[in-house]
Design a protein around this motif. Sequence first.
Motif, PDB file in Angstrom:
ATOM      1  N   ASP A  21      14.456  19.760  23.790  1.00 31.32           N
ATOM      2  CA  ASP A  21      14.831  18.343  23.776  1.00 31.32           C
ATOM      3  C   ASP A  21      16.339  18.172  23.716  1.00 31.32           C
ATOM      4  O   ASP A  21      16.902  17.286  24.366  1.00 31.32           O
ATOM      5  N   ARG A  22      17.007  18.995  22.938  1.00 27.78           N
ATOM      6  CA  ARG A  22      18.471  18.890  22.844  1.00 27.78           C
ATOM      7  C   ARG A  22      19.128  19.211  24.188  1.00 27.78           C
ATOM      8  O   ARG A  22      20.079  18.540  24.601  1.00 27.78           O
ATOM      9  N   GLU A  25      18.462  16.190  26.553  1.00 25.42           N
ATOM     10  CA  GLU A  25      19.274  15.021  26.200  1.00 25.42           C
ATOM     11  C   GLU A  25      20.721  15.202  26.632  1.00 25.42           C
ATOM     12  O   GLU A  25      21.348  14.276  27.153  1.00 25.42           O
ATOM     13  N   SER A  26      21.264  16.396  26.412  1.00 26.09           N
ATOM     14  CA  SER A  26      22.653  16.660  26.802  1.00 26.09           C
ATOM     15  C   SER A  26      22.819  16.610  28.320  1.00 26.09           C
ATOM     16  O   SER A  26      23.840  16.146  28.835  1.00 26.09           O
ATOM     17  N   VAL A  28      20.895  14.795  30.458  1.00 24.79           N
ATOM     18  CA  VAL A  28      20.709  13.412  30.906  1.00 24.79           C
ATOM     19  C   VAL A  28      21.951  12.565  30.625  1.00 24.79           C
ATOM     20  O   VAL A  28      22.264  11.638  31.381  1.00 24.79           O
ATOM     21  N   ARG A  29      22.684  12.893  29.564  1.00 27.61           N
ATOM     22  CA  ARG A  29      23.937  12.161  29.295  1.00 27.61           C
ATOM     23  C   ARG A  29      24.929  12.342  30.445  1.00 27.61           C
ATOM     24  O   ARG A  29      25.746  11.464  30.716  1.00 27.61           O
ATOM     25  N   ASP A 158      25.838  21.950  24.898  1.00 27.23           N
ATOM     26  CA  ASP A 158      26.611  21.089  25.796  1.00 27.23           C
ATOM     27  C   ASP A 158      27.192  21.873  26.970  1.00 27.23           C
ATOM     28  O   ASP A 158      27.259  21.364  28.092  1.00 27.23           O
TER      29      ASP A 158
END
Length: 224
Positions: A21-22, A25-26, A28-29, A158
């Motif tokens: 998930d992390r 999310e990174s 998709v940002r 990231d």
Amino acid sequence: MKLVVVSAGLSVPSSTRLLADRLAESTVRRVPDTDVEVIELRDLAVEIAHNFVTKFPGPNLEKALESVAEADALIVVSPVFSASYSGLFKSFFDVIDKDALTGKPVLIAATGGTGRHSLVLDHALRPLFGYLRAVVVPTGVYAASEDFGAEGLAERVDRAAGELAALLAPRPTAEVPPQDRGDGPAQGRAPRTVGSVEDRPLGTGSLKDRVVPFEQQLAALKVR
């Protein structure tokens, strides 16, 4: 843009799913117009096993396989068992069509109870997806139990997500010079004519070739 996340965690909650998930999310940002679909392999374990015996996927497995094939990119995360990816993780990618991942960007990640298993990324996951002809991003992410909440994991997440996003971002089309477009001669350059070639450098001098048009060659043959 479609991003598919494959998580092979077995427990609920799962550190493998948390890392997946992390990473999603990174990513998709950085690529906002992205649809994310998560595939939990523990829900497909029985159908994967049946597929090996019957050679036919069940409905849920078939949908998962289609999603992976249609994805623009993948994030794959496996727990470490016996110093390698889990059997469930490997079994899922064993039943995928051999050409489904060709040229597809893939971010690899793994979780384990100790940092001593971090080499699983380069010794197991990277060779697997290299064999499947996927494009594996340079940075893989390994997270041991003590890494969650500690410094360093967020930076690795990231960095890897940025590399995956760079492969998903549209690239600008390079402008083709006028002389290569065929829409006219470049400024200051004489147009080429049929039956002639330009000077070509040869050593310290130059060689000028004269090409005989095909019509003249044909006429010479008729005279003979």
